[in-house]
Design an enzyme around this catalytic site. Sequence first.
Site, PDB file in Angstrom:
ATOM      1  N   HIS A 380       0.817  -1.215   0.000  1.00  0.00           N
ATOM      2  CA  HIS A 380       0.000   0.000   0.000  1.00  0.00           C
ATOM      3  C   HIS A 380       0.854   1.271   0.000  1.00  0.00           C
ATOM      4  CE1 HIS A 380       0.514   0.140   4.500  1.00  0.00           C
ATOM      5  NE2 HIS A 380       0.423   1.438   4.260  1.00  0.00           N
ATOM      6  N   ASP A 429      -0.473  -7.559   1.888  1.00  0.00           N
ATOM      7  CA  ASP A 429       0.074  -6.202   1.798  1.00  0.00           C
ATOM      8  C   ASP A 429       1.601  -6.269   1.848  1.00  0.00           C
ATOM      9  OD1 ASP A 429       0.354  -3.471   1.757  1.00  0.00           O
ATOM     10  OD2 ASP A 429      -0.225  -3.173   3.864  1.00  0.00           O
ATOM     11  N   SER A 525       4.448   2.866   7.926  1.00  0.00           N
ATOM     12  CA  SER A 525       4.057   1.794   7.010  1.00  0.00           C
ATOM     13  C   SER A 525       5.233   1.288   6.187  1.00  0.00           C
ATOM     14  CB  SER A 525       2.961   2.286   6.063  1.00  0.00           C
ATOM     15  OG  SER A 525       1.739   2.405   6.737  1.00  0.00           O
TER      16      SER A 525
END
EC number: 3.4.21.45
Length: 583
Positions: A380, A429, A525
């Site tokens: 992502h 992910d 992230s």
Amino acid sequence: MKLLHVFLLFLCFHLSFCKVTYTSQEDLVEKKCLAKKHTHLSCNKVFCQPWQICIEGTCICKLPYQCPKNGTTVCATNGRSFPTYCQQKSLECLRPGTKFLNNGTCTAEGKFSVSLKHGNTDSEGIVEVKLVDQDKTMFICKSSWSMREANVACLDLGFQQGADTQRRFKLSNLSINSTECLHVHCRGLETSLAECTFTKRRTMGYQDLADVVCYTQKADSPTNDFFQCVNGKYISQMKACDGINDCGDQSDELCCKACQGKSFHCKSGVCIPSQYRCNGEVDCITGEDEVGCEGFASVAQEETEILTADMDAERRRIKSLLPKLSCGVKNRRHIRRKRIVGGKRAQLGDLPWQVGIKDASGITCGGIYIGGCWILTAAHCLRASKTHHYQIWTTVVDWIHPDRKRIVIEYVDRIIFHENYNAGTYQNDIALMEMKKDGNKKDCELPRSIPACVPWSPYLFQPNDTCIVSGWGREKDNEKVFSLQWGEVKLISNCSKFYGNRFYEKEMECAGTYDGSIDACKGDSGGPLVCMDANNVTYVWGVVSWGENCGKPEFPGVYTKVANYFDWISYHVGRPFISQYNV
């Protein structure tokens, strides 16, 4: 008083001086694990033999040319010589039937045999063998006989489920004129007694001789007190998780919450024999059986006449010749400081696998260097259309005041997204970034970076293990952070209780603190959740993926579980780049 109880409970688990008491034998066994039918071929639980390789959680046969070239010549039962023991075992693995015969070259008269004498059926009796270079047959000594040797003998005789653990051969008064017997030692996973080590001993009579009953389907019908092995064999429930391979396929020792007697319990849920502790060979995939061995006394072997080569020593030697991967070990000792949100500033060298992924707006995500030219991150974080706009920044601890003399900036050649990535659910992910090579160089040069190891097994780390999350994310008041932060978090068993059906246990991992004081947050992230094994080797256990209300109690961070993607990663980057074991 309540606080005292809590304090004592903490000491109990932290110092490991309390023994867990189980109400029944069944409580030792982990039912969820049993359903996965692990055996000695399950490389998520055990190491493969050196003539095998781990693919998708299973040990499969290598091709002979994949074995190390160094070794001693061996002979097989078909009369063919092999340059090494590994090559012979590799071919036997591929084409069962032709077994090991002896160390050295083949001879016309060379023959090994095992038989059962004085039994009422062909599946029971006193064990007799003829060694390759011996003229006569000899019985096996009882003093050396255990389930390891019994299982190998029965397998050698064609009984695929090994020895019967319930039945005993009933000896009557026999007149055996033998003053000597053979002492035999096996590891328990050999396919022939010829691979075991034989020495000569004196005997006083038939009571000193080994006997066996091999397992057949004619055995008694199982009851609730029986444990069913993966190979279909039934053993007493009392024999599960005792460090002894009663099943023959090891399935009774691979799903254990604790171990009986003196057997050693690996963190991965495996029970191994006590003599494997501090024997110079790592048997637990997490390595703790060879930690703290200073001053550990080894058992001295009695001096006897050795009749056959020690093929177990040859197996260990072959393992030592397999390629070694250097990863997860820092050049400087990590200094633990008082206990990202709630984290502490990293110093140069603390996190040598951490990278920053930078676009036009700055460092937007983290990543993990895993070796070669490869960075692991979250899917992502990236856009395929921006591939050539991304930069990989290494050895950055402060990106407002970067140390230009130390920082290495690399450009991205391509991005590989997981083909089943779902942007709506954050399933799969995970993505790989391949950095561009400079000029005609064959590899990328990151002089101050050290790759984190990629875990191959989901059993390497367990709930409540302490791991480290790091990144340049925001504090819980949404304040931007410009220096690399790290914090300690604990793995949490199952986040379905926090996130319901949005949490996919196989693909995701949860970690945090119960008060929410340390957590990954926006901007972290793609960065690493790393855990260290018993030997302080660092593995990238998770990739920062998603979460809610960062820094709040009962909202732990959710990470992509990297062990679930070992084969996917190895397919793209090449197995030698990330395989520590089973290569």
